[in-house]
Scaffold this active site. Structure first.
Site, PDB file in Angstrom:
ATOM      1  N   ASN A   9       0.857  -1.189   0.000  1.00 56.61           N
ATOM      2  CA  ASN A   9       0.000   0.000   0.000  1.00 56.61           C
ATOM      3  C   ASN A   9       0.893   1.239   0.000  1.00 56.61           C
ATOM      4  O   ASN A   9       1.491   1.584   1.012  1.00 56.61           O
ATOM      5  CB  ASN A   9      -0.904  -0.016   1.237  1.00 56.61           C
ATOM      6  CG  ASN A   9      -1.782   1.221   1.335  1.00 56.61           C
ATOM      7  OD1 ASN A   9      -1.934   1.971   0.373  1.00 56.61           O
ATOM      8  ND2 ASN A   9      -2.356   1.436   2.499  1.00 56.61           N
ATOM      9  N   LYS A  11      -0.009   4.321  -0.262  1.00 57.81           N
ATOM     10  CA  LYS A  11      -0.671   5.480   0.328  1.00 57.81           C
ATOM     11  C   LYS A  11      -0.473   6.716  -0.574  1.00 57.81           C
ATOM     12  O   LYS A  11      -0.444   6.579  -1.796  1.00 57.81           O
ATOM     13  CB  LYS A  11      -0.189   5.698   1.761  1.00 57.81           C
ATOM     14  CG  LYS A  11      -0.343   4.431   2.617  1.00 57.81           C
ATOM     15  CD  LYS A  11      -0.041   4.656   4.074  1.00 57.81           C
ATOM     16  CE  LYS A  11      -0.179   3.345   4.830  1.00 57.81           C
ATOM     17  NZ  LYS A  11       0.028   3.523   6.296  1.00 57.81           N
ATOM     18  N   HIS A  97      -9.263   0.737   5.429  1.00 56.92           N
ATOM     19  CA  HIS A  97      -7.963   0.943   6.072  1.00 56.92           C
ATOM     20  C   HIS A  97      -8.148   1.864   7.275  1.00 56.92           C
ATOM     21  O   HIS A  97      -8.991   2.756   7.280  1.00 56.92           O
ATOM     22  CB  HIS A  97      -6.981   1.547   5.075  1.00 56.92           C
ATOM     23  CG  HIS A  97      -5.560   1.581   5.554  1.00 56.92           C
ATOM     24  ND1 HIS A  97      -5.104   2.522   6.450  1.00 56.92           N
ATOM     25  CD2 HIS A  97      -4.505   0.766   5.286  1.00 56.92           C
ATOM     26  CE1 HIS A  97      -3.824   2.307   6.692  1.00 56.92           C
ATOM     27  NE2 HIS A  97      -3.441   1.241   6.000  1.00 56.92           N
ATOM     28  N   GLU A  99      -6.654   4.350   8.310  1.00 59.35           N
ATOM     29  CA  GLU A  99      -6.568   5.779   8.017  1.00 59.35           C
ATOM     30  C   GLU A  99      -7.872   6.293   7.422  1.00 59.35           C
ATOM     31  O   GLU A  99      -8.272   7.434   7.678  1.00 59.35           O
ATOM     32  CB  GLU A  99      -5.389   6.038   7.074  1.00 59.35           C
ATOM     33  CG  GLU A  99      -4.057   5.785   7.750  1.00 59.35           C
ATOM     34  CD  GLU A  99      -2.902   5.553   6.784  1.00 59.35           C
ATOM     35  OE1 GLU A  99      -1.792   5.309   7.263  1.00 59.35           O
ATOM     36  OE2 GLU A  99      -3.118   5.601   5.550  1.00 59.35           O
ATOM     37  N   GLU A 169      -4.937  -5.136  10.983  1.00 60.21           N
ATOM     38  CA  GLU A 169      -4.000  -4.050  11.273  1.00 60.21           C
ATOM     39  C   GLU A 169      -4.115  -3.670  12.750  1.00 60.21           C
ATOM     40  O   GLU A 169      -5.112  -3.057  13.140  1.00 60.21           O
ATOM     41  CB  GLU A 169      -4.349  -2.787  10.499  1.00 60.21           C
ATOM     42  CG  GLU A 169      -4.731  -2.890   9.065  1.00 60.21           C
ATOM     43  CD  GLU A 169      -5.145  -1.506   8.558  1.00 60.21           C
ATOM     44  OE1 GLU A 169      -4.297  -0.835   7.960  1.00 60.21           O
ATOM     45  OE2 GLU A 169      -6.298  -1.097   8.798  1.00 60.21           O
ATOM     46  N   GLY A 175       2.975   2.779  11.259  1.00 61.23           N
ATOM     47  CA  GLY A 175       3.775   3.996  11.175  1.00 61.23           C
ATOM     48  C   GLY A 175       4.375   4.443  12.492  1.00 61.23           C
ATOM     49  O   GLY A 175       4.897   5.544  12.592  1.00 61.23           O
ATOM     50  N   SER A 215       3.705  -2.312  10.402  1.00 61.90           N
ATOM     51  CA  SER A 215       5.169  -2.253  10.522  1.00 61.90           C
ATOM     52  C   SER A 215       5.828  -3.600  10.246  1.00 61.90           C
ATOM     53  O   SER A 215       6.776  -3.997  10.925  1.00 61.90           O
ATOM     54  CB  SER A 215       5.576  -1.722  11.902  1.00 61.90           C
ATOM     55  OG  SER A 215       5.156  -0.389  12.065  1.00 61.90           O
ATOM     56  N   GLY A 236       3.064  -1.265   4.348  1.00 60.47           N
ATOM     57  CA  GLY A 236       3.015   0.178   4.159  1.00 60.47           C
ATOM     58  C   GLY A 236       4.367   0.738   3.770  1.00 60.47           C
ATOM     59  O   GLY A 236       4.816   0.635   2.631  1.00 60.47           O
TER      60      GLY A 236
END
Length: 253
Positions: A9, A11, A97, A99, A169, A175, A215, A236
């Protein structure tokens, strides 16, 4: 047994020339990728058409959108519909997701509509679920994930569910540099599979890919992917560097 998948991904990263360079570097390793691992690349939307054309003849590399709208068309400025994505050869779409949930207010009910829209146009949803740190600290992580699955996915019948990929996730590990331990990942993946078993039966549960996102990097990919119920990763930051992404793909065999 579920198929192995490693999805990158990207992003909101990479200019046109950077994206084309990274994509070209990744596909150069196609012959070295394990035959049993499906590789999915999810770039920003404006690169999907080009990447879809270039992967059309590749057996084990596909392209995913990072999001879609639930309607076929209409006055939804800035949105992209599943029908549009399907028309340019996109095969997967990431739905829910963390986010999108946290920054854009997407609810389980909205995500169910998006999943349903994807299925209408033969797009395979990669449905994301997971808890924030406070929910894990309160020992509510299983409760949260169960609700996300029941409201966002479990409305469909068995035939439709066969097209779904689930990505777990732990939001607290995205992140942040933190990573769920292999034991934590396996515990949650096994729990998710048990919920699928309960709803659709053990055969469907065993065949449903459940990816780990949070991560994952070359240094821990082998340990995570060795877990019985971890079928690959939704990657990610490590997907933005060719060497790290390629090494993660090789770890999934």
């Amino acid at each position: 047994m579920a198929r192995k998948i490693v999805a990158g991904n990207w992003k909101m990263n990479k200019t046109k020339f950077e994206a084309e360079a990274l994509f070209s570097q990744i596909v150069e390793f196609n012959d070295e990728f394990p035959a049993e691992v499906e590789v999915i690349i999810s770039p920003p939307a404006l690169y999907l058409w080009n990447f879809s054309k270039r992967t059309a003849s590749m057996a084990n590399i596909a392209v995913a959108a990072q999001n879609c709208h639930m309607e076929q068309s209409g006055a939804f400025t800035g949105e992209v519909s599943p029908e549009m994505l399907k028309s340019i050869g996109v095969k997967y779409c990431i739905i829910g997701h963390s986010e999108r949930r946290n920054l854009f207010g997407e609810t389980n009910e909205m995500l169910a509509q998006k999943v349903n829209a994807c299925l209408q146009y033969q797009l395979n949803p990669i449905y994301c679920c997971g808890e924030v740190l406070a929910e894990r600290d309160e020992n509510r992580h299983q409760e949260v994930v169960k609700e996300q699955l029941e409201k966002g996915l479990f409305f469909m019948d068995e035939a439709a569910f066969a097209n779904v990929v689930i990505a777990y996730e732990p939001v607290w590990a995205i992140g942040t540099g933190l990573t769920a331990t292999p034991a934590q990942a396996q515990e949650m993946h096994a729990y998710i599979r048990s919920l699928v078993n309960e709803r659709y039966g053990a055969e469907v549960g065993a065949a449903t890919p459940i990816l780990y996102g949070g991560s994952c990097k070359p240094e821990n990919a082998n340990e995570l992917f060795a877990c019985n119920d971890v079928d690959g990763g939704l990657i990610g930051g490590a997907a933005l560097k060719v060497n790290s992404f390629v090494n993660i793909i090789k770890a999934a065999q």
